[in-house]
Design an enzyme around this catalytic site. Structure first.
Site, mmCIF file in Angstrom:
data_model
loop_
_atom_site.group_PDB
_atom_site.id
_atom_site.type_symbol
_atom_site.label_atom_id
_atom_site.label_comp_id
_atom_site.label_asym_id
_atom_site.label_seq_id
_atom_site.Cartn_x
_atom_site.Cartn_y
_atom_site.Cartn_z
ATOM 1 N N GLU A 212 41.909 42.379 51.614
ATOM 2 C CA GLU A 212 43.005 42.316 50.904
ATOM 3 C C GLU A 212 42.402 42.801 49.411
ATOM 4 O O GLU A 212 41.872 41.778 48.610
ATOM 5 C CB GLU A 212 43.812 40.950 50.732
ATOM 6 C CG GLU A 212 44.217 40.602 52.057
ATOM 7 C CD GLU A 212 45.809 41.257 52.627
ATOM 8 O OE1 GLU A 212 46.437 41.702 51.512
ATOM 9 O OE2 GLU A 212 45.917 41.318 53.731
ATOM 10 N N CYS A 247 47.842 41.860 42.086
ATOM 11 C CA CYS A 247 47.448 43.159 42.877
ATOM 12 C C CYS A 247 48.728 43.899 43.230
ATOM 13 O O CYS A 247 48.469 45.197 43.248
ATOM 14 C CB CYS A 247 46.921 42.584 44.360
ATOM 15 S SG CYS A 247 47.811 41.361 45.263
HETATM 16 P P1 NAD Z 1 36.978 37.513 42.018
HETATM 17 O O1 NAD Z 1 36.100 37.557 40.943
HETATM 18 O O2 NAD Z 1 37.719 36.097 42.338
HETATM 19 O O3 NAD Z 1 36.171 37.815 43.338
HETATM 20 C C1 NAD Z 1 36.637 37.598 44.557
HETATM 21 C C2 NAD Z 1 35.691 36.966 45.455
HETATM 22 O O4 NAD Z 1 34.454 37.501 45.630
HETATM 23 C C3 NAD Z 1 35.194 35.535 44.725
HETATM 24 O O5 NAD Z 1 35.357 34.596 45.733
HETATM 25 C C4 NAD Z 1 34.073 35.702 44.394
HETATM 26 O O6 NAD Z 1 33.007 34.760 44.486
HETATM 27 C C5 NAD Z 1 33.517 36.730 45.279
HETATM 28 N N1 NAD Z 1 32.380 37.782 44.918
HETATM 29 C C6 NAD Z 1 32.403 38.201 43.564
HETATM 30 N N2 NAD Z 1 31.173 39.142 43.251
HETATM 31 C C7 NAD Z 1 30.422 39.059 44.589
HETATM 32 C C8 NAD Z 1 29.324 39.659 44.959
HETATM 33 N N3 NAD Z 1 28.473 40.255 44.506
HETATM 34 N N4 NAD Z 1 28.970 39.186 46.325
HETATM 35 C C9 NAD Z 1 29.688 38.613 47.093
HETATM 36 N N5 NAD Z 1 30.749 37.902 46.615
HETATM 37 C C10 NAD Z 1 31.108 37.975 45.511
HETATM 38 O O7 NAD Z 1 38.128 38.327 42.015
HETATM 39 P P2 NAD Z 1 38.380 40.016 41.454
HETATM 40 O O8 NAD Z 1 37.672 40.937 42.290
HETATM 41 O O9 NAD Z 1 38.394 40.243 40.244
HETATM 42 O O10 NAD Z 1 39.938 40.074 42.139
HETATM 43 C C11 NAD Z 1 40.694 41.238 41.446
HETATM 44 C C12 NAD Z 1 41.007 42.286 42.498
HETATM 45 O O11 NAD Z 1 41.528 41.464 43.742
HETATM 46 C C13 NAD Z 1 41.901 43.173 42.045
HETATM 47 O O12 NAD Z 1 41.399 44.447 42.523
HETATM 48 C C14 NAD Z 1 43.201 42.843 42.765
HETATM 49 O O13 NAD Z 1 44.031 43.869 43.027
HETATM 50 C C15 NAD Z 1 42.348 42.371 44.011
HETATM 51 N N6 NAD Z 1 43.450 41.541 44.614
HETATM 52 C C16 NAD Z 1 44.040 41.636 45.859
HETATM 53 C C17 NAD Z 1 44.961 40.923 46.636
HETATM 54 C C18 NAD Z 1 45.647 41.452 47.689
HETATM 55 O O14 NAD Z 1 46.243 40.080 48.189
HETATM 56 N N7 NAD Z 1 45.465 42.395 48.225
HETATM 57 C C19 NAD Z 1 45.398 39.724 45.888
HETATM 58 C C20 NAD Z 1 44.764 39.449 44.535
HETATM 59 C C21 NAD Z 1 43.974 40.166 44.030
#
Ligand code: NAD
Length: 478
Positions: A212, A247
């Site tokens: 997602e 998102c």
């Molecule tokens: P985040 O920083 O919370 O990361 C998401 C998860 O990835 C966390 O649990 C984190 O621990 C893990 N993570 C981070 N770096 C990592 C690595 N190097 N290795 C393994 N795991 C790792 O969230 P984010 O990425 O900043 O979220 C924002 C993004 O998520 C945006 O692009 C947004 O569009 C997308 N998003 C999508 C949805 C959807 O339902 N499609 C919903 C919310 C957010």
């Protein structure tokens, strides 16, 4: 240490799953009821955690997080019996006499990794699907929403079956350690860079994955519409949704050169009505999640390509991590703000001579998670649906598809793969096992060697399915 903990958690869950505990209807119901209890008894704490992590307004916390989870839980409790029932399927002459069913079977031990922007809903909603489908599950909430993460760990530990549902808190080392384990399914919510890491880790074990992700969601604003209503709905989906850190928030608008000043005027006027003359003081706007994201957004605003093109907002308050709703007019496609997902309160507006040119703008970018169109023109609407590939689509509103349990929620291409919500969550965490049952009664020898010309004619007729041919070939078969 993280690796040892991850291994131990998975081992315990595997034992529980192997014992068959999570597969029973009663266990699934008990866990869904436990989630309901968490919602009923701890909603104030959940609202408090969301306020602490994001200064999320209470209204948004209730509507976008608690109610979403509550509705999913209620639906699963109501429908679970029906969802679990094997689904009968008609069979054909090829397998006659036979009956067939599709049996929904849990994958086994699954991992849910969630993001910080809707840290409660994006954690618990997939867990509901995983449990309803009969899996054991590890939830890894985002470290960027620490209050919600620790509340989830506390409440899940207290109310749910710890031998089958676990929360593992932590940051990159913990997530990496979890990803090193073998899972039967992974649902990851977050950015595409980490999405690639998740997919690579899953490939080692051929684990199926739902991603997602995000992207740049366009909103096209045609003329001859009720612009005031459109503007309010755009504001609700952008700034009224975690201050644009969602998102599915509109990432940029497209409208015509003739119409754009009206669009900017009405958006600015409605913004002032909603958030006041000093939006940085408004309690109705979430803060930016942390200084990393605050600095990232400020960099977008201070980019030479856009800093002189701010037509509304632009104010920021570093100490409170607040950025005012900001509209940018005429950002070039090479500006940072048009090159990456904004994920914050900045809304660039792109202008075109004719509204039909929106297709070229949208389709020059990666497929978005959501695409929005405001129009009264049926032909434009039809062309939009036909020509724009997106995870989801709304005509004349924004973000509301997220709240409809009857439709799947997920991305396509760079915005993700797979989908969930409502029954689709149950399906996302179930293997659809086909079950064909035959009787010993009739055993047609034409199936077995030696394959005489008569048998070949018979089999061809069965495959083609014409009764006349079958009867004719039967006559020559024996
Ligand atoms: P985040 O920083 O919370 O990361 C998401 C998860 O990835 C966390 O649990 C984190 O621990 C893990 N993570 C981070 N770096 C990592 C690595 N190097 N290795 C393994 N795991 C790792 O969230 P984010 O990425 O900043 O979220 C924002 C993004 O998520 C945006 O692009 C947004 O569009 C997308 N998003 C999508 C949805 C959807 O339902 N499609 C919903 C919310 C957010």
């Amino acid at each position: 240490m993280a690796a040892v903990e991850a291994e131990a958690a998975v081992r315990e869950l595997r034992d529980t799953y192997a014992a068959g505990k999570t597969k029973s209807f009663e266990w699934r119901i008990s866990q869904l009821k436990a989630i309901q209890q968490i919602l009923t008894l701890h909603s104030e704490e959940i609202i408090g955690a969301l306020r602490s992590d994001l200064k999320k307004p209470e209204f948004e916390a209730v509507i976008h997080e608690i109610s979403v989870v509550s509705a999913s839980c209620k639906l699963a409790l109501k429908e679970l019996h029906r969802w679990m029932k094997p689904q009968k399927v008609k069979t054909t002459l090829i397998t006659f006499p036979s009956s067939a069913k599709i049996v929904s079977e849990p994958f086994g031990v699954v991992l849910v990794i969630s993001a910080w922007n809707f840290p409660f809903a994006l954690s618990v909603d997939p867990v509901i699907g995983a449990i309803a489908a009969g899996n054991a599950v590890v939830l890894k909430p985002s470290e960027n929403a620490p209050a919600t993460s620790s509340l989830l760990a506390k409440l899940v530990g207290k109310y749910m079956d710890a031998s089958a549902v676990k929360v593992v808190e932590g940051a990159v080392p913990q997530t990496t350690a979890l990803l090193d384990q073998k899972w039967d399914k992974i649902l990851y919510t977050g950015g595409s860079a980490v999405g690639r890491i998740v997919l690579t880790a899953a490939a080692k074990h051929l684990t199926p994955v739902i991603l997602e992700l995000g992207g740049k969601c366009p909103a096209v604003v045609d003329s001859k519409i009720n612009l005031k209503v459109a503007a309010r709905r755009i504001i609700a989906g952008k700034w009224g949704c975690n201050n644009g850190q969602a998102c599915i928030s509109p990432d940029y608008l497209i409208t015509t050169k003739d119409f754009v000043s009206e669009v900017v005027n009405i958006l600015s006027a409605e913004l002032e009505k909603f958030f006041g003359e000093e939006p940085l003081q408004s309690k109705e706007l979430s803060s930016i999640v942390n200084s990393h994201h605050f600095n990232r957004l400020v960099k977008l605003l201070d980019d030479d390509e856009v800093s002189g093109k701010i037509v509304c907002g632009g104010e920021r308050d570093k100490s409170n991590l607040k950025i005012a709703p900001t509209i940018i007019l005429g950002a070039s496609k090479d500006s940072l703000v048009m090159k990456e997902e904004i994920f914050g309160p900045i809304l660039p507006i792109i202008t075109v001579d004719k509204i039909e040119e929106c297709f070229g703008v949208i389709n020059a970018m990666e497929k978005p998670l959501a695409a929005y169109l405001f129009t009264n023109d049926k032909k434009l609407e039809e062309k939009f649906v036909r020509s724009v590939s997106a995870g989801g689509m709304i005509i004349n509103d924004t973000i509301l598809h997220f709240l409809e349990a009857g439709i799947p929620f997920g991305g396509i291409g760079e915005s993700g793969m797979g989908a969930y919500h409502g029954k689709f969550s149950f399906d996302a965490f179930s293997h659809k096992k086909p079950l064909l049952k035959r009787s010993f009664a009739i055993d047609i020898s034409a199936r077995y060697p030696p394959y005489t010309p008569g048998k070949r004619r018979f089999l061809r007729a069965v495959v083609q399915g014409t009764l006349f041919d079958i009867l004719r070939s039967l006559a020559t078969c024996w």
